[in-house]
Motif scaffolding. Structure first.
Motif, PDB file in Angstrom:
ATOM      1  N   LEU A 164      39.005 -27.916  36.945  1.00 31.40           N
ATOM      2  CA  LEU A 164      37.804 -27.477  37.491  1.00 31.40           C
ATOM      3  C   LEU A 164      37.211 -28.453  38.264  1.00 31.40           C
ATOM      4  O   LEU A 164      36.494 -28.517  39.093  1.00 31.40           O
ATOM      5  CB  LEU A 164      36.870 -26.849  36.400  1.00 31.40           C
ATOM      6  CG  LEU A 164      37.116 -25.394  35.890  1.00 31.40           C
ATOM      7  CD1 LEU A 164      36.603 -25.069  34.649  1.00 31.40           C
ATOM      8  CD2 LEU A 164      37.111 -24.410  36.829  1.00 31.40           C
ATOM      9  N   CYS A 165      37.246 -29.875  37.493  1.00 37.07           N
ATOM     10  CA  CYS A 165      36.657 -31.024  38.423  1.00 37.07           C
ATOM     11  C   CYS A 165      37.214 -31.356  39.479  1.00 37.07           C
ATOM     12  O   CYS A 165      36.762 -31.723  40.600  1.00 37.07           O
ATOM     13  CB  CYS A 165      36.795 -32.130  37.319  1.00 37.07           C
ATOM     14  SG  CYS A 165      35.527 -31.817  35.893  1.00 37.07           S
ATOM     15  N   ALA A 166      38.723 -31.012  39.655  1.00 38.69           N
ATOM     16  CA  ALA A 166      39.493 -31.219  40.894  1.00 38.69           C
ATOM     17  C   ALA A 166      38.947 -30.386  42.060  1.00 38.69           C
ATOM     18  O   ALA A 166      38.746 -30.824  42.963  1.00 38.69           O
ATOM     19  CB  ALA A 166      40.843 -31.123  40.543  1.00 38.69           C
ATOM     20  N   ILE A 167      38.839 -29.217  41.529  1.00 37.53           N
ATOM     21  CA  ILE A 167      38.490 -28.259  42.505  1.00 37.53           C
ATOM     22  C   ILE A 167      36.817 -28.594  43.132  1.00 37.53           C
ATOM     23  O   ILE A 167      36.774 -28.434  44.238  1.00 37.53           O
ATOM     24  CB  ILE A 167      38.648 -26.744  41.873  1.00 37.53           C
ATOM     25  CG1 ILE A 167      40.035 -26.259  41.574  1.00 37.53           C
ATOM     26  CG2 ILE A 167      37.776 -25.771  43.068  1.00 37.53           C
ATOM     27  CD1 ILE A 167      40.214 -24.936  40.980  1.00 37.53           C
ATOM     28  N   ALA A 168      36.206 -28.813  42.060  1.00 39.13           N
ATOM     29  CA  ALA A 168      34.813 -29.128  42.341  1.00 39.13           C
ATOM     30  C   ALA A 168      34.830 -30.273  43.670  1.00 39.13           C
ATOM     31  O   ALA A 168      33.886 -30.436  44.546  1.00 39.13           O
ATOM     32  CB  ALA A 168      33.967 -29.511  41.275  1.00 39.13           C
ATOM     33  N   GLY A 169      35.608 -31.508  42.997  1.00 31.24           N
ATOM     34  CA  GLY A 169      35.769 -32.727  43.864  1.00 31.24           C
ATOM     35  C   GLY A 169      36.115 -32.476  45.366  1.00 31.24           C
ATOM     36  O   GLY A 169      35.641 -32.960  46.129  1.00 31.24           O
ATOM     37  N   TRP A 170      37.228 -31.415  45.308  1.00 31.66           N
ATOM     38  CA  TRP A 170      37.833 -31.107  46.563  1.00 31.66           C
ATOM     39  C   TRP A 170      36.733 -30.485  47.471  1.00 31.66           C
ATOM     40  O   TRP A 170      36.613 -30.476  48.639  1.00 31.66           O
ATOM     41  CB  TRP A 170      39.082 -30.562  46.453  1.00 31.66           C
ATOM     42  CG  TRP A 170      39.490 -29.801  47.807  1.00 31.66           C
ATOM     43  CD1 TRP A 170      39.275 -28.375  48.343  1.00 31.66           C
ATOM     44  CD2 TRP A 170      40.098 -30.470  48.908  1.00 31.66           C
ATOM     45  NE1 TRP A 170      39.651 -28.230  49.454  1.00 31.66           N
ATOM     46  CE2 TRP A 170      40.215 -29.742  49.914  1.00 31.66           C
ATOM     47  CE3 TRP A 170      40.274 -32.101  49.163  1.00 31.66           C
ATOM     48  CZ2 TRP A 170      40.758 -30.111  51.178  1.00 31.66           C
ATOM     49  CZ3 TRP A 170      40.931 -32.290  50.328  1.00 31.66           C
ATOM     50  CH2 TRP A 170      41.097 -31.378  51.448  1.00 31.66           C
ATOM     51  N   GLY A 171      36.031 -29.507  46.912  1.00 37.42           N
ATOM     52  CA  GLY A 171      35.220 -28.704  47.439  1.00 37.42           C
ATOM     53  C   GLY A 171      33.922 -29.644  48.179  1.00 37.42           C
ATOM     54  O   GLY A 171      33.448 -29.475  49.212  1.00 37.42           O
ATOM     55  N   VAL A 172      33.459 -30.561  47.253  1.00 34.85           N
ATOM     56  CA  VAL A 172      32.503 -31.655  47.689  1.00 34.85           C
ATOM     57  C   VAL A 172      33.019 -32.363  48.846  1.00 34.85           C
ATOM     58  O   VAL A 172      32.201 -32.563  50.050  1.00 34.85           O
ATOM     59  CB  VAL A 172      31.888 -32.388  46.607  1.00 34.85           C
ATOM     60  CG1 VAL A 172      31.177 -33.644  47.242  1.00 34.85           C
ATOM     61  CG2 VAL A 172      31.367 -31.580  45.545  1.00 34.85           C
ATOM     62  N   TYR A 173      34.304 -33.119  48.757  1.00 29.10           N
ATOM     63  CA  TYR A 173      34.882 -33.825  49.838  1.00 29.10           C
ATOM     64  C   TYR A 173      34.905 -32.905  51.128  1.00 29.10           C
ATOM     65  O   TYR A 173      34.696 -33.342  52.081  1.00 29.10           O
ATOM     66  CB  TYR A 173      36.242 -34.259  49.238  1.00 29.10           C
ATOM     67  CG  TYR A 173      37.195 -34.642  50.656  1.00 29.10           C
ATOM     68  CD1 TYR A 173      36.691 -36.040  51.044  1.00 29.10           C
ATOM     69  CD2 TYR A 173      38.029 -34.285  51.059  1.00 29.10           C
ATOM     70  CE1 TYR A 173      37.348 -36.637  51.977  1.00 29.10           C
ATOM     71  CE2 TYR A 173      38.924 -34.795  51.884  1.00 29.10           C
ATOM     72  CZ  TYR A 173      38.326 -35.872  52.622  1.00 29.10           C
ATOM     73  OH  TYR A 173      39.008 -36.457  53.638  1.00 29.10           O
ATOM     74  N   ALA A 174      35.566 -31.546  50.985  1.00 26.33           N
ATOM     75  CA  ALA A 174      35.665 -30.569  52.127  1.00 26.33           C
ATOM     76  C   ALA A 174      34.376 -30.396  52.897  1.00 26.33           C
ATOM     77  O   ALA A 174      34.345 -30.550  54.008  1.00 26.33           O
ATOM     78  CB  ALA A 174      36.405 -29.277  51.986  1.00 26.33           C
TER      79      ALA A 174
END
Length: 186
Positions: free
Chosen positions: A111-121
């Motif tokens: 979940l943290c990885a998905i959230a991090g990718w979403g913020v980065y994107a």
């Protein structure tokens, strides 16, 4: 006051946190279902603009995320300690607390990885974005903002589950060591 089902030795805060997890995932799932239904949640959300495959994917994403959120309840209920009898091969066996905790923390990491990718994107302006009016954008943010609590709640409940099931605290002492027996409280 409504009684929430949980094992008797689970802290109340952990029970409330576990029951909150499916609720924090619900708004985003409802937003996605509204998108598939053609409701005006984006500027190009008209009935029929999404293909069948995309619609199935979006609905499946909502269903799977809600089912995964419901698994958090296993960390505070009896089926998180002993597999239900109806499960083939596992029914009636004890749940390995290390495996359950590991799976929960792997979910937190995902979940943290998905959230991090979403913020980065979002910051890097990757992808086409979602065309929306200010009101539609506010609705999107209101529906997806609760997801920030998902990994935090699961991590807290998993840590509580691990402490309770393995009988250790951070200090390494036996859980409940040094406390008088219940019979001596009389």
């Amino acid at each position: 006051m409504m009684k929430i089902k949980a094992l008797p030795d689970v802290p109340r805060w952990a029970v409330l946190a576990a029951h909150a997890v499916p609720l924090v995932t619900l708004p985003s799932g409802l937003w996605r279902l509204a998108l598939v239904a053609g409701l005006p949640v984006t500027q190009d959300a008209e009935l029929g603009t999404m293909g069948f495959g995309v619609s199935v994917y979006v609905v499946s994403l909502s269903v799977v995320s809600e089912l995964l959120a419901f698994l958090t309840l296993g960390l505070v209920r009896s089926w998180g300690e002993v597999f239900p009898r109806w499960m083939p091969f596992l029914g009636g066996r004890r749940v390995n607390p290390t495996a359950a905790t590991g799976a929960a923390f792997a979910g937190v990491a995902g979940l943290c990885a998905i959230a991090g990718w979403g913020v980065y994107a979002s910051v890097a302006d990757l992808g086409p974005g979602i065309p929306a009016s200010p009101a539609q954008n506010a609705l999107l943010i209101a529906c997806y903002a609760p997801l920030v609590a998902w990994p935090v709640l699961v991590a807290a409940v998993a840590a509580s589950y691990h402490r309770r099931r393995t009988g250790t605290r951070r200090s390494g002492r036996q859980y409940g060591a040094g406390r008088p027996a219940a019979s001596s409280w009389v």
